[in-house]
Motif scaffolding. Structure first.
Motif, PDB file in Angstrom:
ATOM      1  N   SER A 194       4.455   1.846   3.822  1.00 36.56           N
ATOM      2  CA  SER A 194       5.432   1.424   2.811  1.00 36.56           C
ATOM      3  C   SER A 194       6.789   2.080   3.002  1.00 36.56           C
ATOM      4  O   SER A 194       7.820   1.396   3.018  1.00 36.56           O
ATOM      5  CB  SER A 194       4.904   1.727   1.410  1.00 36.56           C
ATOM      6  OG  SER A 194       3.708   1.053   1.175  1.00 36.56           O
TER       7      SER A 194
ATOM      8  N   ALA B  33      13.905  -1.273  -2.722  1.00 35.48           N
ATOM      9  CA  ALA B  33      13.354  -2.635  -2.790  1.00 35.48           C
ATOM     10  C   ALA B  33      12.403  -2.896  -1.628  1.00 35.48           C
ATOM     11  O   ALA B  33      11.325  -3.476  -1.812  1.00 35.48           O
ATOM     12  CB  ALA B  33      14.493  -3.658  -2.780  1.00 35.48           C
TER      13      ALA B  33
ATOM     14  N   MET C  93       8.390  -3.743  -1.921  1.00 35.39           N
ATOM     15  CA  MET C  93       7.796  -4.941  -1.322  1.00 35.39           C
ATOM     16  C   MET C  93       6.712  -4.577  -0.306  1.00 35.39           C
ATOM     17  O   MET C  93       5.649  -5.197  -0.267  1.00 35.39           O
ATOM     18  CB  MET C  93       8.878  -5.789  -0.630  1.00 35.39           C
ATOM     19  CG  MET C  93       9.745  -6.562  -1.584  1.00 35.39           C
ATOM     20  SD  MET C  93      10.829  -7.755  -0.758  1.00 35.39           S
ATOM     21  CE  MET C  93      11.750  -6.742   0.346  1.00 35.39           C
ATOM     22  N   CYS C  94       6.978  -3.560   0.503  1.00 36.85           N
ATOM     23  CA  CYS C  94       6.003  -3.160   1.518  1.00 36.85           C
ATOM     24  C   CYS C  94       4.769  -2.524   0.891  1.00 36.85           C
ATOM     25  O   CYS C  94       3.670  -2.652   1.429  1.00 36.85           O
ATOM     26  CB  CYS C  94       6.653  -2.212   2.519  1.00 36.85           C
ATOM     27  SG  CYS C  94       7.914  -3.040   3.500  1.00 36.85           S
TER      28      CYS C  94
END
Length: 160
Positions: free
Chosen positions: A106, A131, A135-136
């Motif tokens: 991440s 962000a 998302m990861c």
């Protein structure tokens, strides 16, 4: 009346030929590997060489099309390369590779996202980092928990 056919005095696009040569070489390498894979016993009609063979044929077609276009177009005026954006994207890739073992999927991929966004002229980098990391992390959850696939875990992933 104007003539739209290329004149014989027009020289070919050397960069286009270099790209066509690179595509042809890549096609050869993939095709060679597919040929070696064809000797592996498969338990189905579609063996391990099927998709590499298709990819090799596609690369060969692209090489031919690129060479034809290089002959047709002649020399092309290309814009000057921008080094700073390319350096940001490269720093993102190198940073991700370096950070993966220590900080996990991440955070490392969040850095890649932020550096690439900065390279494309979007800012601020810290906002894109947050962000991208979020998302990861969601992608990590889907792959690691939902699909039971292994991705490098870091401190953020160890929280769950």
């Amino acid at each position: 009346m104007s003539d739209t056919t290329p004149s014989s005095s027009k020289t070919a696009d050397k960069a286009g030929f270099a790209i066509a040569f690179g595509l042809a070489a890549l096609s050869f390498v993939v095709g060679w590997d597919a040929w070696r894979l064809s000797s592996v016993n498969a338990h189905s009609a579609v063996g391990p060489a099927a998709f590499p063979t298709i990819i090799s044929a596609g690369l060969a077609l692209l090489a031919v099309a690129t060479a034809v276009e290089a002959m047709r177009a002649g020399p092309v005026d290309r814009p000057r390369d921008e080094i700073v954006p390319m350096a940001w994207v490269l720093a993102g890739l190198v940073g991700q590779i370096a950070l993966l073992p220590f900080l996990g999927f991440s955070i490392a991929t969040g850095w890649l996202f932020a550096a690439t966004a900065k390279g494309f002229g979007k800012g601020p980098i810290w906002g894109h980092f947050l962000a991208g990391t979020l998302m990861c992390f969601i992608i990590y959850l889907i792959f690691a928990k939902g699909l039971q696939l292994s991705l490098p875990a870091g401190p953020l992933e160890r929280l769950i």
